[in-house]
Design a protein around this motif. Structure first.
Motif, short mmCIF file in Angstrom:
data_model
loop_
_atom_site.label_atom_id
_atom_site.label_comp_id
_atom_site.label_asym_id
_atom_site.label_seq_id
_atom_site.Cartn_x
_atom_site.Cartn_y
_atom_site.Cartn_z
N SER B 10 0.93 -2.77 6.11
CA SER B 10 0.36 -3.66 5.09
C SER B 10 0.87 -5.09 5.18
O SER B 10 0.34 -5.98 4.53
CB SER B 10 0.67 -3.10 3.70
OG SER B 10 2.07 -2.96 3.53
N CYS B 11 1.91 -5.34 5.97
CA CYS B 11 2.46 -6.70 6.02
C CYS B 11 3.25 -6.87 7.32
O CYS B 11 3.39 -5.94 8.11
CB CYS B 11 3.38 -6.97 4.82
SG CYS B 11 4.93 -6.05 4.88
N HIS B 13 6.38 -7.17 7.74
CA HIS B 13 7.57 -6.32 7.84
C HIS B 13 7.20 -5.00 8.51
O HIS B 13 7.96 -4.45 9.30
CB HIS B 13 8.12 -6.00 6.45
CG HIS B 13 8.62 -7.18 5.70
ND1 HIS B 13 8.07 -7.60 4.52
CD2 HIS B 13 9.63 -8.04 5.95
CE1 HIS B 13 8.73 -8.65 4.07
NE2 HIS B 13 9.69 -8.94 4.93
N CYS B 14 6.03 -4.49 8.16
CA CYS B 14 5.56 -3.24 8.77
C CYS B 14 5.36 -3.44 10.27
O CYS B 14 5.73 -2.58 11.08
CB CYS B 14 4.25 -2.80 8.13
SG CYS B 14 4.37 -2.43 6.37
N ALA B 17 8.66 -3.38 11.95
CA ALA B 17 9.25 -2.03 11.94
C ALA B 17 8.61 -1.18 13.04
O ALA B 17 9.31 -0.46 13.76
CB ALA B 17 9.05 -1.38 10.57
N GLU B 58 8.66 5.99 11.19
CA GLU B 58 8.74 4.79 10.37
C GLU B 58 7.85 4.87 9.14
O GLU B 58 7.84 3.96 8.30
CB GLU B 58 8.36 3.55 11.18
CG GLU B 58 9.44 3.08 12.13
CD GLU B 58 10.74 2.71 11.41
OE1 GLU B 58 10.68 2.02 10.39
OE2 GLU B 58 11.80 3.15 11.88
N TYR B 60 4.29 5.51 9.31
CA TYR B 60 2.90 5.14 9.56
C TYR B 60 2.22 6.25 10.35
O TYR B 60 2.87 7.07 10.96
CB TYR B 60 2.84 3.81 10.34
CG TYR B 60 3.63 2.74 9.61
CD1 TYR B 60 3.07 2.05 8.55
CD2 TYR B 60 4.95 2.50 9.96
CE1 TYR B 60 3.80 1.12 7.84
CE2 TYR B 60 5.70 1.57 9.25
CZ TYR B 60 5.12 0.88 8.21
OH TYR B 60 5.85 -0.03 7.49
#
Lengths: 66, 66
Positions: B10-11, B13-14, B17, B58, B60
């Motif tokens: 979603s952003c 940061h994702c 990661a 993570e 996802y």
């Protein structure tokens, strides 16, 4: 306790980024952030302006909540 | 080059990661992730199953792309 509205958080990484930013503001003793509510709570003697600036530097919109 | 569909980012940061998780998989030499496309590209000799597992650890969803 100071309460902020925080806009733009989309996941738990965002929550952690906001929380860490708040904890670095002088005077902050504790910071909690809710993704669901889009809010942050801060304990300590920090200035609201400094809290807002810290959140905004992370890329989110912050405003004081009553 | 291996290409994965990655769901749930979603952003940025994702994105970071997922990228970091892919770079830790043995054999991966380079990893790029697109938030807009919901995709990841990996260069190297990694096993697809290991890539998918790393992304899923993570938080996802990942699947192979042709």
């Amino acid at each position: 306790m100071l309460k902020l509205k925080v806009e733009g958080m989309s996941c738990n990484h965002c929550v952690m980024a906001v929380k860490k930013a708040l904890l670095k503001v002088p005077g902050v003793e504790r910071a909690e952030v809710s993704l669901e509510k889009g809010e942050a709570w801060v304990e300590g003697k920090a200035e609201v302006e400094a809290l807002i600036r810290a959140v905004e530097e992370e890329g989110y919109k912050a405003s004081p909540l009553a």
